[in-house]
Design a protein around this motif. Structure first.
Motif, PDB file in Angstrom:
ATOM      1  N   GLU A 248     -20.469 -22.973  -2.525  1.00 15.12           N
ATOM      2  CA  GLU A 248     -19.293 -22.419  -1.838  1.00 15.12           C
ATOM      3  C   GLU A 248     -19.450 -22.536  -0.320  1.00 15.12           C
ATOM      4  O   GLU A 248     -18.529 -22.973   0.387  1.00 15.12           O
ATOM      5  CB  GLU A 248     -19.086 -20.959  -2.236  1.00 15.12           C
ATOM      6  CG  GLU A 248     -18.610 -20.774  -3.668  1.00 15.12           C
ATOM      7  CD  GLU A 248     -18.587 -19.313  -4.086  1.00 15.12           C
ATOM      8  OE1 GLU A 248     -19.090 -18.466  -3.306  1.00 15.12           O
ATOM      9  OE2 GLU A 248     -18.089 -19.026  -5.179  1.00 15.12           O
ATOM     10  N   LEU A 249     -20.623 -22.149   0.169  1.00 17.25           N
ATOM     11  CA  LEU A 249     -20.874 -22.240   1.609  1.00 17.25           C
ATOM     12  C   LEU A 249     -21.006 -23.694   2.052  1.00 17.25           C
ATOM     13  O   LEU A 249     -20.458 -24.086   3.095  1.00 17.25           O
ATOM     14  CB  LEU A 249     -22.148 -21.468   1.968  1.00 17.25           C
ATOM     15  CG  LEU A 249     -22.011 -19.954   2.018  1.00 17.25           C
ATOM     16  CD1 LEU A 249     -23.382 -19.295   1.944  1.00 17.25           C
ATOM     17  CD2 LEU A 249     -21.285 -19.529   3.292  1.00 17.25           C
ATOM     18  N   TYR A 250     -21.704 -24.486   1.269  1.00 13.30           N
ATOM     19  CA  TYR A 250     -21.894 -25.886   1.622  1.00 13.30           C
ATOM     20  C   TYR A 250     -20.550 -26.597   1.782  1.00 13.30           C
ATOM     21  O   TYR A 250     -20.341 -27.364   2.734  1.00 13.30           O
ATOM     22  CB  TYR A 250     -22.741 -26.592   0.557  1.00 13.30           C
ATOM     23  CG  TYR A 250     -22.777 -28.089   0.720  1.00 13.30           C
ATOM     24  CD1 TYR A 250     -23.662 -28.683   1.605  1.00 13.30           C
ATOM     25  CD2 TYR A 250     -21.898 -28.901   0.009  1.00 13.30           C
ATOM     26  CE1 TYR A 250     -23.676 -30.062   1.777  1.00 13.30           C
ATOM     27  CE2 TYR A 250     -21.899 -30.272   0.174  1.00 13.30           C
ATOM     28  CZ  TYR A 250     -22.786 -30.853   1.060  1.00 13.30           C
ATOM     29  OH  TYR A 250     -22.788 -32.216   1.239  1.00 13.30           O
ATOM     30  N   THR A 251     -19.633 -26.346   0.856  1.00 10.59           N
ATOM     31  CA  THR A 251     -18.332 -27.012   0.891  1.00 10.59           C
ATOM     32  C   THR A 251     -17.494 -26.526   2.068  1.00 10.59           C
ATOM     33  O   THR A 251     -16.804 -27.316   2.725  1.00 10.59           O
ATOM     34  CB  THR A 251     -17.587 -26.801  -0.438  1.00 10.59           C
ATOM     35  OG1 THR A 251     -18.430 -27.229  -1.516  1.00 10.59           O
ATOM     36  CG2 THR A 251     -16.296 -27.593  -0.482  1.00 10.59           C
ATOM     37  N   LEU A 252     -17.561 -25.230   2.358  1.00 15.00           N
ATOM     38  CA  LEU A 252     -16.869 -24.713   3.538  1.00 15.00           C
ATOM     39  C   LEU A 252     -17.407 -25.376   4.803  1.00 15.00           C
ATOM     40  O   LEU A 252     -16.633 -25.840   5.659  1.00 15.00           O
ATOM     41  CB  LEU A 252     -17.045 -23.195   3.629  1.00 15.00           C
ATOM     42  CG  LEU A 252     -16.573 -22.541   4.938  1.00 15.00           C
ATOM     43  CD1 LEU A 252     -15.076 -22.744   5.144  1.00 15.00           C
ATOM     44  CD2 LEU A 252     -16.931 -21.054   4.949  1.00 15.00           C
ATOM     45  N   TYR A 253     -18.728 -25.437   4.936  1.00 14.45           N
ATOM     46  CA  TYR A 253     -19.319 -26.050   6.123  1.00 14.45           C
ATOM     47  C   TYR A 253     -19.021 -27.550   6.194  1.00 14.45           C
ATOM     48  O   TYR A 253     -18.901 -28.121   7.285  1.00 14.45           O
ATOM     49  CB  TYR A 253     -20.825 -25.796   6.158  1.00 14.45           C
ATOM     50  CG  TYR A 253     -21.194 -24.361   6.423  1.00 14.45           C
ATOM     51  CD1 TYR A 253     -20.451 -23.585   7.317  1.00 14.45           C
ATOM     52  CD2 TYR A 253     -22.274 -23.767   5.780  1.00 14.45           C
ATOM     53  CE1 TYR A 253     -20.789 -22.265   7.564  1.00 14.45           C
ATOM     54  CE2 TYR A 253     -22.623 -22.438   6.031  1.00 14.45           C
ATOM     55  CZ  TYR A 253     -21.874 -21.703   6.921  1.00 14.45           C
ATOM     56  OH  TYR A 253     -22.208 -20.383   7.166  1.00 14.45           O
ATOM     57  N   SER A 254     -18.908 -28.197   5.050  1.00 12.94           N
ATOM     58  CA  SER A 254     -18.545 -29.618   5.035  1.00 12.94           C
ATOM     59  C   SER A 254     -17.142 -29.821   5.596  1.00 12.94           C
ATOM     60  O   SER A 254     -16.897 -30.742   6.393  1.00 12.94           O
ATOM     61  CB  SER A 254     -18.627 -30.187   3.611  1.00 12.94           C
ATOM     62  OG  SER A 254     -19.953 -30.217   3.148  1.00 12.94           O
ATOM     63  N   ALA A 255     -16.219 -28.955   5.192  1.00  9.53           N
ATOM     64  CA  ALA A 255     -14.852 -29.042   5.718  1.00  9.53           C
ATOM     65  C   ALA A 255     -14.841 -28.797   7.222  1.00  9.53           C
ATOM     66  O   ALA A 255     -14.167 -29.505   7.987  1.00  9.53           O
ATOM     67  CB  ALA A 255     -13.954 -28.032   5.002  1.00  9.53           C
ATOM     68  N   MET A 256     -15.580 -27.789   7.665  1.00  6.83           N
ATOM     69  CA  MET A 256     -15.655 -27.504   9.099  1.00  6.83           C
ATOM     70  C   MET A 256     -16.277 -28.662   9.872  1.00  6.83           C
ATOM     71  O   MET A 256     -15.835 -28.999  10.981  1.00  6.83           O
ATOM     72  CB  MET A 256     -16.471 -26.224   9.327  1.00  6.83           C
ATOM     73  CG  MET A 256     -15.773 -24.950   8.893  1.00  6.83           C
ATOM     74  SD  MET A 256     -16.842 -23.498   9.119  1.00  6.83           S
ATOM     75  CE  MET A 256     -15.624 -22.168   9.045  1.00  6.83           C
ATOM     76  N   HIS A 257     -17.296 -29.281   9.280  1.00  9.30           N
ATOM     77  CA  HIS A 257     -17.953 -30.393   9.954  1.00  9.30           C
ATOM     78  C   HIS A 257     -17.021 -31.594  10.076  1.00  9.30           C
ATOM     79  O   HIS A 257     -17.030 -32.300  11.108  1.00  9.30           O
ATOM     80  CB  HIS A 257     -19.223 -30.805   9.207  1.00  9.30           C
ATOM     81  CG  HIS A 257     -19.970 -31.906   9.889  1.00  9.30           C
ATOM     82  ND1 HIS A 257     -20.053 -33.171   9.368  1.00  9.30           N
ATOM     83  CD2 HIS A 257     -20.643 -31.941  11.069  1.00  9.30           C
ATOM     84  CE1 HIS A 257     -20.757 -33.937  10.185  1.00  9.30           C
ATOM     85  NE2 HIS A 257     -21.117 -33.216  11.222  1.00  9.30           N
TER      86      HIS A 257
END
Length: 298
Positions: A248-257
């Motif tokens: 969940e966090l990884y995917t959120l950070y991927s979108a932000m990146h």
């Protein structure tokens, strides 16, 4: 012939063989001394923040033998430069070396890299470090605002913005620890077919440790999918496996990146490359309807 200012540094003065390193994006002048020491020189005006970096590397070496040892930090007033001396770690960066080892060796090297990164995340942020939620959300809001001016399909802009807004609450109460902030194969050394070092701490920061894995789907998979899977598995080895909360966090950070990469891609002259990489991440997550990326499960 040695540059004159090197004569003012005892280790360099005594060194028999000095080689300049030119690879990498850092503006530091870098020299290898007798294949034992790495000398990094930088503007004197950066001394304070680089002293913090040096002191942090020293503490990280106590947590992992894959981090360079520290030997000396000083200033060359006559050259208006400061410097640090670290141990020189042997090997080639992963972007170069991974293609020359087997897929099993790639996975094993990644697994070890993930385990060692987890050790580094045991270093807590200094007292007074800004709250992660406030810090990250402020940056994300700024990038989303600037994304409006990027020549990008409106569907993708909406997809990114909506996903981030819907999930940014996950940032609340996340821990503040050391972040390498540039953890990908170019900064991971391979020697004798396995991991030999973690390097280049110039972008280090403090915040959610999971954020350090943000660039895996963006850069690392381009060098080696087995290596990247190994990093994820090794990072979670001490807790028995990868959790849904991680993805969940990884995917959120991927979108932000993706948002930040597209915003910065234009000014840096690499927008088309960042767009290709971003679209690959979006496909890997099936337009963010899928938490676990395809490269991990295929």
């Amino acid at each position: 012939m040695k540059p004159e200012y090197l004569q003012q540094i005892p280790i360099a003065q005594k060194g028999g063989q000095i080689k300049e390193l030119t690879k990498g994006f850092s503006s530091d002048k870098k020299y290898v001394i007798d294949d034992q020491y790495l000398l990094r020189l930088f503007p004197k005006k950066d001394k304070q923040e680089r002293q913090i970096e040096y002191d942090t590397i020293s503490r990280l070496n106590e947590l992992s033998a894959y981090v360079p040892k520290t030997f000396e930090f000083g200033t060359l007033d006559s050259a208006d430069m400061s410097y640090m001396i670290l141990s020189y770690l042997p090997g080639q960066d992963g972007e170069v070396a991974l293609k020359d080892i087997t897929q099993i060796e790639q996975y094993d090297a990644g697994f070890l890299a993930g385990k060692e990164l987890k050790k580094l995340h045991h270093l807590n942020a200094p007292e007074g470090t800004p709250n992660w939620y406030n810090h990250k959300k402020h940056k994300s809001d700024s990038y989303l605002k600037r994304l409006k001016n990027v020549p990008l399909d409106e569907h993708i802009k909406s997809l990114l913005k909506n996903y981030i807004r819907l999930h940014e609450h996950l940032l609340i109460e996340r821990p503040n620890t050391f972040q390498h902030d540039d953890f990908h194969p170019a900064n991971l050394l391979i020697h004798e077919r396995t991991l030999s070092g973690i390097i280049d701490f110039q972008r280090m920061d403090w915040g959610d440790p999971i954020h350090d894995l943000t660039k895996l789907g963006f850069f690392s998979v381009k060098a080696s999918v087995p290596f990247t899977i190994g990093i994820v598995d090794g990072y979670h080895d001490d807790i028995g496996g990868v959790t849904d909360s991680f993805w969940e966090l990884y995917t959120l950070y991927s979108a932000m990146h993706i948002v930040s990469a597209l915003v910065w891609g234009g000014p840096l002259g690499i927008y088309e490359k960042m767009l290709r990489y971003s679209l690959d991440v979006i496909v890997d997550h099936d337009e963010f309807s899928q938490l676990v990326p395809k490269w991990y499960i295929d």
